[in-house]
Motif scaffolding. Structure first.
Motif, PDB file in Angstrom:
ATOM      1  N   ASP A 264       8.445  78.125  13.832  1.00 60.36           N
ATOM      2  CA  ASP A 264       7.317  77.566  14.595  1.00 60.36           C
ATOM      3  C   ASP A 264       7.310  78.079  16.032  1.00 60.36           C
ATOM      4  OD1 ASP A 264       6.055  76.131  12.584  1.00 60.36           O
ATOM      5  OD2 ASP A 264       7.116  74.266  13.011  1.00 60.36           O
ATOM      6  N   SER A 269       8.841  83.969  13.118  1.00 67.02           N
ATOM      7  CA  SER A 269       9.635  82.943  12.425  1.00 67.02           C
ATOM      8  C   SER A 269      10.144  83.431  11.078  1.00 67.02           C
ATOM      9  CB  SER A 269       8.806  81.676  12.245  1.00 67.02           C
ATOM     10  OG  SER A 269       8.539  81.051  13.481  1.00 67.02           O
ATOM     11  N   HIS A 294      11.352  70.727  13.299  1.00 68.28           N
ATOM     12  CA  HIS A 294      10.348  71.726  12.916  1.00 68.28           C
ATOM     13  C   HIS A 294      10.596  72.294  11.529  1.00 68.28           C
ATOM     14  CE1 HIS A 294       7.551  72.388  16.297  1.00 68.28           C
ATOM     15  NE2 HIS A 294       8.505  71.775  16.978  1.00 68.28           N
ATOM     16  N   GLU A 295      11.597  71.815  10.841  1.00 66.08           N
ATOM     17  CA  GLU A 295      11.763  72.171   9.428  1.00 66.08           C
ATOM     18  C   GLU A 295      11.117  71.074   8.578  1.00 66.08           C
ATOM     19  OE1 GLU A 295      13.253  74.873  11.526  1.00 66.08           O
ATOM     20  OE2 GLU A 295      14.654  73.179  11.629  1.00 66.08           O
ATOM     21  N   ASN A 300       5.167  72.466  10.547  1.00 66.94           N
ATOM     22  CA  ASN A 300       4.920  73.836  10.090  1.00 66.94           C
ATOM     23  C   ASN A 300       3.440  74.142   9.940  1.00 66.94           C
ATOM     24  OD1 ASN A 300       7.792  73.908   7.830  1.00 66.94           O
ATOM     25  ND2 ASN A 300       7.684  74.220  10.017  1.00 66.94           N
ATOM     26  N   PHE A 305       4.246  78.120  11.410  1.00 64.89           N
ATOM     27  CA  PHE A 305       5.032  78.712  10.340  1.00 64.89           C
ATOM     28  C   PHE A 305       4.238  78.846   9.039  1.00 64.89           C
ATOM     29  CE2 PHE A 305       8.299  78.548   6.898  1.00 64.89           C
ATOM     30  CZ  PHE A 305       8.822  79.809   7.124  1.00 64.89           C
ATOM     31  N   GLU A 306       3.440  77.846   8.709  1.00 62.06           N
ATOM     32  CA  GLU A 306       2.644  77.965   7.486  1.00 62.06           C
ATOM     33  C   GLU A 306       1.700  79.166   7.584  1.00 62.06           C
ATOM     34  OE1 GLU A 306      -0.270  75.366   4.576  1.00 62.06           O
ATOM     35  OE2 GLU A 306      -0.595  75.297   6.740  1.00 62.06           O
ATOM     36  N   THR A 322       9.378  74.895   2.062  1.00 62.93           N
ATOM     37  CA  THR A 322       9.415  73.449   2.249  1.00 62.93           C
ATOM     38  C   THR A 322      10.566  72.838   1.460  1.00 62.93           C
ATOM     39  OG1 THR A 322       7.039  73.296   2.689  1.00 62.93           O
ATOM     40  CG2 THR A 322       8.130  71.311   1.884  1.00 62.93           C
TER      41      THR A 322
END
Length: 484
Positions: A264, A269, A294-295, A300, A305-306, A322
């Motif tokens: 992120d 990333s 942020h995991e 995300n 990140f997504e 995920t």
């Protein structure tokens, strides 16, 4: 006469407040945000009637991710001047950062109403409205049915063909080794992609490995070696490589622990997380990972990140990530004496290490559970527990740290989760250390990065480093929050 004296004193306070504000603005421009906040606070104490003092301090709070405090300042500015558009914009930005999009949408509508010819405000409102519609759509199509593992959607990984045109590293029949990771890091430095077959393979193998751990992992400093604890890396791949250049690549005697928030914000990333996962497979007993706030899915989806995963691979890979993030342990204990966690300590007393060890982490944090505490909490200088400056979680004082350590036979807490100008901070009488390893965070904060080298006798050495150049791709490239 008394009136003249009072007016004179008031004028002196106003002049002093203006001077303090100017000094704060200078510190802000130099990216000394904590120092700027102190000066803005003194300006407000000298003259609490100036709306701009609050909106300026709110922006400094936003830069330090103290979104809850920024929200309070924006509220005060609106109370002082309900027609001050910047105050609504600050409040919208704080709410966006806390993933409160409908509240942000309302404030942005007010900004547009106050400044109908401001194209930036109109654009921000449109972007926020798109996020609100997306969330509502996702809720509408969600269901509670039991689904298959996300890895099923990746298909038969072994059957995936690696094209002859692929010029990156290959995983041989004996599995991932040190040579592969070294070549992979160089491949990523050239802004090239890992083949999806190998990406899926790393994802699956690391997830299987992490699932075998308890939620709290016992870690040992290698005999005749050292263990390095790193904080947030946040997608800053080139700075991660710099850590390895300065401190050496992972090995049986050069162990590492990365303490969450791998992804992120930074736009590399994917490169960061695959490098860390690959090293974990090569040195499973000397390379350790802790889950950060942020995991998690919500972060995300909003912090990049997504979007990066979709751009560089596909949604199936994101879903697999995920599941991998759900498998990452929540905390570590080094040599039975140093507690390492991403955020902080529990919101309840009497929590033991065994209770943490037994956390069911294979899910998203609920927001009011022990896992959320450990991912989100921050230290404060005051005794007891207090309201979070972030607007999420809570803060814990030195007495809370002392009690937790004593109850569990520990000497020290190491945590991350907060940017620090020096890259680290020692608090609570030396019992609580914050370590942050993303220098010049988001290409904007100007902070140093740092890591901690721990020797077998549990002596700590703090190493600081500056940001290094990276390709001309800014932070938050893949985030719907970009620009806020």
């Amino acid at each position: 006469m008394a009136t003249n004296t009072a007016n004179g004193a008031q004028r002196e306070s106003q002049i002093r407040a203006e001077a303090l504000k100017n000094e704060a603005n200078k510190l802000f421009a130099e990216k000394h945000y904590e120092a700027a906040i102190k000066q803005y606070t003194e300006a407000i104490e000298a003259d609490p009637t100036v709306t701009a003092f609050y909106t300026n301090r709110a922006l400094a709070y936003i830069r330090t991710e103290s979104f809850g405090l920024a929200l309070s300042d924006a509220d005060k500015a609106i109370e002082l001047n309900p027609s001050f558009a910047k105050a609504y914009y600050r409040r919208a930005t704080a709410n966006m950062s806390m993933l409160k999009f409908k509240e942000a949408q309302r404030d942005l509508k007010t900004v547009v109403k106050l400044n109908p010819r401001d194209p930036d405000a109109t654009q921000k409102l449109d972007e926020c409205s798109k996020i609100v519609r997306r969330i509502e759509f996702e809720k509408a199509i969600a269901n509670d049915e039991v689904t298959k593992s996300p890895f099923d959607a990746l298909g038969d990984i072994d059957a995936i063909v690696v094209e002859l045109s692929y010029d990156g590293p290959h995983i041989n029949d004996s599995g991932i080794d040190r040579d592969f990771v070294v070549k992979l890091m160089d491949h990523f430095k050239k802004e090239k992609k890992l083949h999806r077959k190998y990406a899926y393979k790393i994802l699956k193998e690391t997830t299987d490995l992490l699932r075998s751990y308890k939620s709290l992992v016992s870690v040992s400093v290698p005999e005749n070696g050292r263990l390095t604890v790193c904080g947030d890396t946040h997608g800053q791949y080139y700075d991660l490589c710099h850590i390895f250049e300065l401190n050496g690549l992972p090995s049986p005697t050069n162990a590492y622990l990365f303490n969450g928030d791998f992804v992120d914000r930074g736009s590399f990333s994917i490169e960061v997380i695959f490098t860390l996962l690959a090293w974990k497979l090569v040195h499973p007993d000397q390379f350790h990972l802790t889950r950060g706030n942020h995991e998690t899915i919500d972060m995300n989806k909003m912090y990049g990140f997504e979007g990066e995963c979709r751009a560089k691979f596909n949604v199936a890979a994101f879903n697999a990530f995920t599941e991998l993030f759900n498998a990452i342990p929540i905390a570590n204990v080094i040599n039975d004496k140093i507690f390492v966690v991403h955020g902080g300590l529990p919101s309840q007393d009497n929590v033991t290490l065994d209770m943490i060890r037994q956390i069911d982490r294979f899910k998203q944090p609920a927001g009011n559970d022990l896992m959320t505490d450990l991912l989100w909490a921050d230290p404060q200088p005051f005794m007891g527990r207090g309201r979070s400056k972030r607007g999420t979680g809570f803060q814990f004082g030195p007495d809370i740290t002392e009690d937790f350590l004593k109850r569990n036979g520990l000497d020290l807490v190491i945590r991350s989760h907060e940017v620090k100008e020096a890259g680290y901070e020692v608090a609570h009488g030396g019992k609580c250390v914050t370590i942050f390893s993303a220098p010049n965070y988001c290409d904007a904060v100007g902070n140093l990065g740092a890591y901690i080298v721990i020797t077998p006798d549990l002596k700590l050495k703090y190493e600081q480093f500056s940001a290094v150049p990276h390709p001309n791709i800014g932070p938050m490239k893949y985030s719907p929050l970009r620009g806020f």
